[in-house]
Enzyme design. Structure first.
Site, PDB file in Angstrom:
ATOM      1  N   ASN A  27      22.392  52.323  14.521  1.00  0.00           N
ATOM      2  CA  ASN A  27      20.982  52.672  14.447  1.00  0.00           C
ATOM      3  C   ASN A  27      20.251  52.368  15.741  1.00  0.00           C
ATOM      4  OD1 ASN A  27      18.044  51.720  13.921  1.00  0.00           O
ATOM      5  ND2 ASN A  27      18.495  52.937  12.103  1.00  0.00           N
ATOM      6  N   LYS A  61      12.924  51.163  17.954  1.00  0.00           N
ATOM      7  CA  LYS A  61      12.586  51.583  16.594  1.00  0.00           C
ATOM      8  C   LYS A  61      11.097  51.310  16.388  1.00  0.00           C
ATOM      9  CE  LYS A  61      15.246  53.093  14.556  1.00  0.00           C
ATOM     10  NZ  LYS A  61      15.805  54.472  14.601  1.00  0.00           N
ATOM     11  N   ASP A 254      18.255  48.664   9.368  1.00  0.00           N
ATOM     12  CA  ASP A 254      18.841  49.603   8.401  1.00  0.00           C
ATOM     13  C   ASP A 254      20.275  49.267   7.999  1.00  0.00           C
ATOM     14  OD1 ASP A 254      16.488  50.946   8.335  1.00  0.00           O
ATOM     15  OD2 ASP A 254      17.164  52.716   9.438  1.00  0.00           O
TER      16      ASP A 254
END
Length: 292
Positions: A27, A61, A254
């Site tokens: 991720n 992110k 995640d």
């Protein structure tokens, strides 16, 4: 703005992938060493299975549930790491942008610029990504009908870039859950470009996990990733997007929806076998409603 020959070559290669192409990786960039190792392992697996690979990881992110959550190394350091991965392993790179001002710098490293689902309708961002000349992958918003992606893809084309693809990543179902409607994988073809299925984010439970000591984070159903993946390849998607981790229980972002690296090859082999049997994209069954 001119499309680079390398972008067009990669785009055509991905469109022609049989049975599908793979966008995969952790991720977020946790460290240079980690993404280097992950890229090497995933490339070797994709090569054995026979799938064209674009390596994925994020440098930031920006839409984390909590401001206290890990976001990544940031754009400057993250792009340097991704460029090293690209050169060391000779693989194309996909990463996401959140602001128009990021596109030019990201376009100098990434082969595919990804538009996050929350931002899929942001015209200025889509145009800025398009003007880099790189392939643009637009994730469908969790709040959007599949027909919205027709307009989003058209915004990229009108900016002078034909190399666009759209990605299904689930639809909100109440406050803390997503569902995957397989009909979207067919309806999104109205965007007249490759259709990708995100088989990991689509199993998130946004802000649905209570943390010890207070706070919330996103949960998810890792065990159902094969279910969604099998459905997508049976329908006949052009590409599979998935996040993969060598230690998902310790992943800073995640973790509940990252697929274990140790199980990647087994899953991909099964998906290729299903896709070969289904051959859904090429086998159109004419519907005859005349009286029988």
């Amino acid at each position: 703005m001119e499309l680079s020959s390398s972008s067009t070559f990669l785009y055509n290669k991905l469109k022609a992938a049989d049975p599908f192409f793979l966008l995969a990786g952790p991720n977020v960039i946790e460290s240079e060493d980690h993404v280097m190792r992950m890229a090497g392992h995933i490339k070797a697996i994709a090569s054995r299975v026979g799938l064209p690979l674009v390596f994925k990881s994020s440098f930031d992110k920006a839409n984390r549930t909590s401001s206290k959550s890990f976001r990544g190394p940031g754009m400057e350091q993250g792009l340097k790491i991704l460029e090293k991965v690209k050169l060391a392993h000779d693989i194309p790179i996909i990463t996401d942008v959140h602001e128009s001002s990021q596109c030019e710098a990201v376009g100098k490293v990434a082969d595919i610029i990804q538009i996050p689902a929350f931002l899929c309708r942001q015209t200025d961002l889509l145009v800025a990504a398009a003007k880099t000349g790189k392939i643009v992958n637009i994730k469908k918003g969790q709040f959007c009908a599949p027909t919205v992606m027709v307009n989003s893809a058209e915004k990229v084309r009108l900016a002078g870039n034909e190399n666009v693809m759209v990605c299904e990543r689930g639809t909100m179902f109440g406050y803390y859950d997503l569902i995957v409607d397989p009909r979207n994988l067919e309806w999104m073809r109205k965007a007249k470009c490759p259709v990708v299925a995100d088989i990991t984010h689509s199993l998130q439970q946004p802000a649905g996990r209570q943390l010890e000591g207070g706070g919330i984070a996103s949960g998810g159903f890792r065990e159902l990733i094969p279910c969604i993946a099998r459905t997508a390849v049976a329908v006949g998607v052009d590409g599979i997007f998935m996040e993969v981790h060598d230690d998902p229980l310790s992943a800073p972002v995640d973790g509940p929806t990252q697929w274990p690296l140790r199980n990647l090859e087994e899953l991909l082999q099964e998906l290729v076998a299903i896709a070969d049997v289904a051959d859904a994209e090429k086998r159109i069954i004419p519907v005859d409603c005349c009286s029988f």
